[in-house]
Design a protein around this motif. Structure first.
Motif, mmCIF file in Angstrom:
data_model
loop_
_atom_site.group_PDB
_atom_site.id
_atom_site.type_symbol
_atom_site.label_atom_id
_atom_site.label_comp_id
_atom_site.label_asym_id
_atom_site.label_seq_id
_atom_site.Cartn_x
_atom_site.Cartn_y
_atom_site.Cartn_z
ATOM 1 N N HIS A 224 -7.702 6.523 5.708
ATOM 2 C CA HIS A 224 -8.397 5.834 4.629
ATOM 3 C C HIS A 224 -9.660 6.605 4.321
ATOM 4 N N ALA A 225 -9.914 6.832 3.036
ATOM 5 C CA ALA A 225 -11.152 7.494 2.632
ATOM 6 C C ALA A 225 -11.612 6.870 1.325
ATOM 7 N N THR A 226 -12.886 6.581 1.231
ATOM 8 C CA THR A 226 -13.409 6.066 -0.016
ATOM 9 C C THR A 226 -13.556 7.230 -0.973
ATOM 10 N N GLY A 227 -13.122 7.036 -2.191
ATOM 11 C CA GLY A 227 -13.167 8.124 -3.158
ATOM 12 C C GLY A 227 -13.088 7.600 -4.571
ATOM 13 N N GLY B 152 -5.114 10.542 -9.446
ATOM 14 C CA GLY B 152 -5.855 11.390 -8.526
ATOM 15 C C GLY B 152 -6.310 10.751 -7.240
ATOM 16 N N ASP B 153 -6.702 11.628 -6.328
ATOM 17 C CA ASP B 153 -7.313 11.279 -5.045
ATOM 18 C C ASP B 153 -8.522 12.181 -4.892
ATOM 19 N N PHE B 154 -9.655 11.753 -5.394
ATOM 20 C CA PHE B 154 -10.836 12.601 -5.412
ATOM 21 C C PHE B 154 -11.880 12.083 -4.428
ATOM 22 N N THR C 91 0.837 -1.198 0.000
ATOM 23 C CA THR C 91 0.000 0.000 0.000
ATOM 24 C C THR C 91 0.865 1.238 0.000
ATOM 25 N N ASN C 92 0.234 2.378 -0.137
ATOM 26 C CA ASN C 92 0.936 3.652 -0.095
ATOM 27 C C ASN C 92 0.794 4.292 1.272
ATOM 28 N N GLU C 93 0.479 3.529 2.275
ATOM 29 C CA GLU C 93 0.190 4.070 3.601
ATOM 30 C C GLU C 93 1.434 4.611 4.272
ATOM 31 N N THR C 94 1.213 5.640 5.057
ATOM 32 C CA THR C 94 2.224 6.126 5.985
ATOM 33 C C THR C 94 1.522 6.283 7.318
ATOM 34 N N GLU C 95 2.274 6.586 8.349
ATOM 35 C CA GLU C 95 1.657 6.734 9.657
ATOM 36 C C GLU C 95 0.753 7.958 9.704
ATOM 37 N N ILE D 73 -11.611 5.569 -17.571
ATOM 38 C CA ILE D 73 -12.840 5.407 -16.783
ATOM 39 C C ILE D 73 -12.624 5.903 -15.360
ATOM 40 N N ILE D 74 -13.712 6.208 -14.694
ATOM 41 C CA ILE D 74 -13.662 6.618 -13.293
ATOM 42 C C ILE D 74 -13.957 5.387 -12.442
ATOM 43 N N VAL D 75 -13.093 5.145 -11.450
ATOM 44 C CA VAL D 75 -13.275 3.983 -10.579
ATOM 45 C C VAL D 75 -13.401 4.440 -9.130
ATOM 46 N N LYS D 76 -14.204 3.728 -8.375
ATOM 47 C CA LYS D 76 -14.376 4.010 -6.950
ATOM 48 C C LYS D 76 -13.519 3.015 -6.182
ATOM 49 N N GLU D 77 -12.791 3.525 -5.216
ATOM 50 C CA GLU D 77 -11.950 2.622 -4.428
ATOM 51 C C GLU D 77 -11.608 3.222 -3.083
ATOM 52 N N LYS D 78 -11.175 2.337 -2.197
ATOM 53 C CA LYS D 78 -10.685 2.787 -0.894
ATOM 54 C C LYS D 78 -9.270 3.278 -1.140
ATOM 55 N N GLN D 79 -9.025 4.509 -0.796
ATOM 56 C CA GLN D 79 -7.721 5.090 -1.086
ATOM 57 C C GLN D 79 -7.119 5.694 0.162
ATOM 58 N N VAL D 80 -5.881 6.057 0.051
ATOM 59 C CA VAL D 80 -5.172 6.663 1.163
ATOM 60 C C VAL D 80 -4.875 8.097 0.788
ATOM 61 N N LYS D 81 -5.311 9.017 1.637
ATOM 62 C CA LYS D 81 -5.040 10.431 1.404
ATOM 63 C C LYS D 81 -4.213 10.961 2.559
ATOM 64 N N PRO D 82 -3.103 11.635 2.270
ATOM 65 C CA PRO D 82 -2.278 12.152 3.359
ATOM 66 C C PRO D 82 -2.964 13.294 4.094
ATOM 67 N N ILE D 83 -2.662 13.404 5.372
ATOM 68 C CA ILE D 83 -3.171 14.503 6.185
ATOM 69 C C ILE D 83 -2.064 15.556 6.241
#
Length: 164
Positions: A55-58, A106-108, A47-51, A133-143
């Protein structure tokens, strides 16, 4: 014959005694920090996770997907480089979801935002417009944390003082 029976009995008794002697308990001691590190490494591996992430669905815009094993990987990373040059404002992801290599942009959080990106990509890559195409997925967005300006205590008490 009696001798064979006695020898067999002695061997059986000896074997039973040695098997019984091997029963027992084994205690292992684990370092909790080591276990936590191993768990974190497993969970972050693909994953692209960091501490500092949530997680946000987008939504993301998918511009490439192929399962042509070796070629697909190379092409996916070429797509990534090209899109990052043309659209530096968007983050580009190369993902492998067996057996497909995918390039997503993107992270929309809203569908409308992803639609705008989709139109821009279709204009930039008209030959690929049917694949975009536009896809819906659980993504990681940095804070991102921005420092808040604070005032000294004296000015705060002055601002809230009541004059008689």
């Amino acid at each position: 014959m009696k001798l064979k029976t006695i020898v067999t009995t002695i061997i059986c008794l000896f074997a039973a005694t040695s098997l019984r002697a091997q029963m027992g308990t084994v205690s292992t001691y684990h370092n909790e920090k080591l276990n936590n590190l191993l768990y974190l490494e497993k969970s972050k591996k693909y994953t692209n996770e960091t501490e500092e992430s949530i997680h946000a669905t987008g939504y993301r815009v998918q511009i490439y997907s192929s399962n042509a094993s070796r070629q697909a990987k190379e092409i996916a990373f070429k797509w990534k480089e090209d899109i990052e040059k043309k659209f530096p404002e968007y983050k580009v992801y190369v993902q492998y979801q067996a057996p497909f290599w995918k390039v997503r942009v993107g992270d929309f959080t809203h569908y409308g935002e992803s639609t705008t990106c989709s139109h821009l990509l279709k204009q930039a890559y008209p030959k690929e417009s049917s694949e975009i195409i536009i896809v819906k997925e659980k993504q990681v967005k940095p804070i991102y944390f921005q420092p808040i300006e604070t005032q000294p205590v004296d000015s705060l008490t002055h601002a809230f003082s009541i004059e008689d």
